[in-house]
Design an enzyme around this catalytic site. Sequence first.
Site, PDB file in Angstrom:
ATOM      1  N   LYS A  59       7.854  13.356 -28.357  1.00 26.15           N
ATOM      2  CA  LYS A  59       7.560  13.175 -29.784  1.00 26.15           C
ATOM      3  C   LYS A  59       8.664  13.841 -30.606  1.00 26.15           C
ATOM      4  O   LYS A  59       8.966  15.014 -30.414  1.00 26.15           O
ATOM      5  CB  LYS A  59       6.200  13.800 -30.133  1.00 26.15           C
ATOM      6  CG  LYS A  59       5.015  13.101 -29.467  1.00 26.15           C
ATOM      7  CD  LYS A  59       3.698  13.733 -29.890  1.00 26.15           C
ATOM      8  CE  LYS A  59       2.546  13.305 -29.002  1.00 26.15           C
ATOM      9  NZ  LYS A  59       2.038  11.960 -29.232  1.00 26.15           N
ATOM     10  N   LYS A  62     -12.108  16.008 -28.487  1.00 23.87           N
ATOM     11  CA  LYS A  62     -12.300  14.574 -28.717  1.00 23.87           C
ATOM     12  C   LYS A  62     -13.462  14.385 -29.684  1.00 23.87           C
ATOM     13  O   LYS A  62     -14.319  15.255 -29.818  1.00 23.87           O
ATOM     14  CB  LYS A  62     -12.605  13.879 -27.394  1.00 23.87           C
ATOM     15  CG  LYS A  62     -11.442  14.005 -26.410  1.00 23.87           C
ATOM     16  CD  LYS A  62     -11.303  12.790 -25.529  1.00 23.87           C
ATOM     17  CE  LYS A  62     -10.142  12.918 -24.588  1.00 23.87           C
ATOM     18  NZ  LYS A  62      -8.863  12.473 -25.153  1.00 23.87           N
ATOM     19  N   LYS A 100       1.552  13.340 -15.561  1.00 20.81           N
ATOM     20  CA  LYS A 100       0.476  14.316 -15.506  1.00 20.81           C
ATOM     21  C   LYS A 100      -0.797  13.607 -15.066  1.00 20.81           C
ATOM     22  O   LYS A 100      -0.851  12.393 -15.200  1.00 20.81           O
ATOM     23  CB  LYS A 100       0.325  15.035 -16.844  1.00 20.81           C
ATOM     24  CG  LYS A 100      -0.508  14.300 -17.907  1.00 20.81           C
ATOM     25  CD  LYS A 100      -0.662  15.106 -19.149  1.00 20.81           C
ATOM     26  CE  LYS A 100      -2.022  15.720 -19.296  1.00 20.81           C
ATOM     27  NZ  LYS A 100      -3.068  14.813 -19.762  1.00 20.81           N
ATOM     28  N   HIS A 121       4.334  13.845 -22.149  1.00 21.09           N
ATOM     29  CA  HIS A 121       4.768  12.937 -23.206  1.00 21.09           C
ATOM     30  C   HIS A 121       4.849  13.620 -24.573  1.00 21.09           C
ATOM     31  O   HIS A 121       5.465  13.094 -25.488  1.00 21.09           O
ATOM     32  CB  HIS A 121       3.901  11.668 -23.243  1.00 21.09           C
ATOM     33  CG  HIS A 121       2.577  11.828 -23.922  1.00 21.09           C
ATOM     34  ND1 HIS A 121       1.477  12.333 -23.302  1.00 21.09           N
ATOM     35  CD2 HIS A 121       2.191  11.553 -25.173  1.00 21.09           C
ATOM     36  CE1 HIS A 121       0.449  12.353 -24.138  1.00 21.09           C
ATOM     37  NE2 HIS A 121       0.859  11.886 -25.285  1.00 21.09           N
ATOM     38  N   HIS A 165       0.186  19.904 -22.786  1.00 19.61           N
ATOM     39  CA  HIS A 165       0.592  19.571 -24.158  1.00 19.61           C
ATOM     40  C   HIS A 165       0.558  20.781 -25.102  1.00 19.61           C
ATOM     41  O   HIS A 165       1.494  21.035 -25.849  1.00 19.61           O
ATOM     42  CB  HIS A 165      -0.317  18.488 -24.738  1.00 19.61           C
ATOM     43  CG  HIS A 165      -0.380  17.240 -23.912  1.00 19.61           C
ATOM     44  ND1 HIS A 165       0.679  16.787 -23.168  1.00 19.61           N
ATOM     45  CD2 HIS A 165      -1.379  16.347 -23.715  1.00 19.61           C
ATOM     46  CE1 HIS A 165       0.338  15.666 -22.554  1.00 19.61           C
ATOM     47  NE2 HIS A 165      -0.911  15.383 -22.865  1.00 19.61           N
ATOM     48  N   ASP A 208       0.850  -1.183   0.000  1.00 16.61           N
ATOM     49  CA  ASP A 208       0.000   0.000   0.000  1.00 16.61           C
ATOM     50  C   ASP A 208       0.897   1.249   0.000  1.00 16.61           C
ATOM     51  O   ASP A 208       1.836   1.334   0.787  1.00 16.61           O
ATOM     52  CB  ASP A 208      -0.836  -0.070   1.293  1.00 16.61           C
ATOM     53  CG  ASP A 208      -1.867   1.023   1.354  1.00 16.61           C
ATOM     54  OD1 ASP A 208      -1.661   2.059   0.703  1.00 16.61           O
ATOM     55  OD2 ASP A 208      -2.867   0.823   2.064  1.00 16.61           O
TER      56      ASP A 208
END
Length: 513
Positions: free
Chosen positions: A206, A364, A172, A202, A264, A114
């Site tokens: 790239k 999205k 994040k 991330h 981002h 834990d």
Amino acid sequence: MDQHSAHPDLSDPAVLSKASQAPACQFVIFGAGGDLTRRLLMPALYNLRLAGLLDDAFRIIGVDMREMDDGAFRSHLGEAMTHFVTERRGDSTARLDQDSWDWMSERLSYLSGDFANPETFERLGKLVSGTGNVVFYCATAARFFDVLADQLSRAGLLREEDGGFRRMVVEKPFGHDLASARALNASLLAVMQESQIYRIDHYLGKETVQNIMALRFSNGIFEPIWKRDNIDHVQITVAETVGVELRGKFYEGTGAMRDMVPNHIFQLLSMVAMEAPTSFDADAVRSEKAKVIQAIHPLAGRAAVHDVVRGQYRAGHYGADSVQGYRQEPDVDPLSSTETYIAMKLGIDNWRWAGVPFYIRTGKRLARRCTEITVHFKQAPFALFRDTPVNKLTPNIMFLHIQPTEGVTLQFSAKLPGPRVKLGGVSMNFNYADYFHEGPSTGYETLLYDCLVGDATLFQRADNVEAGWSIVQPALDAWDAGHIHVHPYAAGTQGPDESAEMLHRDHRSWLAC
Ligand code: BG6
């Protein structure tokens, strides 16, 4: 940018990757049973091993609450790795490199415990004792970040002794707003030095994002025109076709703004807009990034309402396939007002950019998956063409394609063949895949390697994170005060009409992505 067909040396990853082996290290993953470990961390470590960048004394210790022994942990990850290799290459016959996987597998162990229990950290201390270098990777829910830092500190595991390093990688979301980001920074900095903290985004892993800096600062031709005298405006788009899938619970409390903008999208913006750093030293680069984000004009007052558009997807179609609306997704409130789309007009108050709008949008369930930055240059004077058949000039636009297309395109006017003066729009195109060998990378390889070798250039410093939050905070406050409506849009479209209207007010329009 003409495309040469023969560049044998550049397509060879061994030539490209001159990196030397990272120092020996124990790599502790909190949240080892989770999705991030399976989908991204392990494949990235496997790729580093394939590239010969991990030391023989490298070890991975997975820590999670679930009961599991070393054997079960290894086979759980082994299956995931096989899936990664076949899925990434799009080739069901692709095979895991057995030697590399065996090498990894022998170095894997598992500790169940834990995160709130000091005893877990006592046991972890015994496992890592005697080794100098340790990376603690928090691949957990955000609520554990400060708990883990505190526990590690109490157990004495963050002390850097005998030249060994102790680093903590924090995923994040880094905070939920400005106040919580500040509080988290304070908790981490209370128990370790800034140089031990690696806040990951991330997007910086790239290649195409890193290439923005290379494009700007390693070529003499772009930088002199990269300013308000020549640039009309900039658009940054991060469009996704996926919905919230099974992340409804997380997304309900997050929304598109918090999920994508201060992290981002501001990374993309700072790559495009920052001043040249004095060197590639981590602090030099991060200071320039912080400066440009701090120079964004606050979205306060009227701007927080007029220059921000929020949207939420409803049911819609992708070809013959219909998809449900956001409010019907699992774990989402049927009356939810969480935004799945956000567009904003931003201004940067410095000498390079004053008066040049930066339009950003992300959402999205949009029509296409496309991450792209377009730099729109000012038009040449039309006067010369007034008495010719030419009725308009093709706008000069530089496209920085981030994903799924990776490359750079420059659009300009050219004379159409024939006796009369007629112009047509043409483009010069550099496509990454035409020049460079495309490995099945996750985007995490560079970031993990950089952390192992102690290069924090591609990680966020405390002030970078706080600068991002302070820009969006006034808009978040305006929403809390109920000032901004969430506009519906059908899945599979370009987003809400109000977003297009925001640009039409300025006599501009979004480029179709
Ligand atoms: C993550 C967000 O950080 O980035 C997701 O939480 C989003 O909601 C993802 O889908 C996008 O990343 P990428 O690399 O697919 O553009």
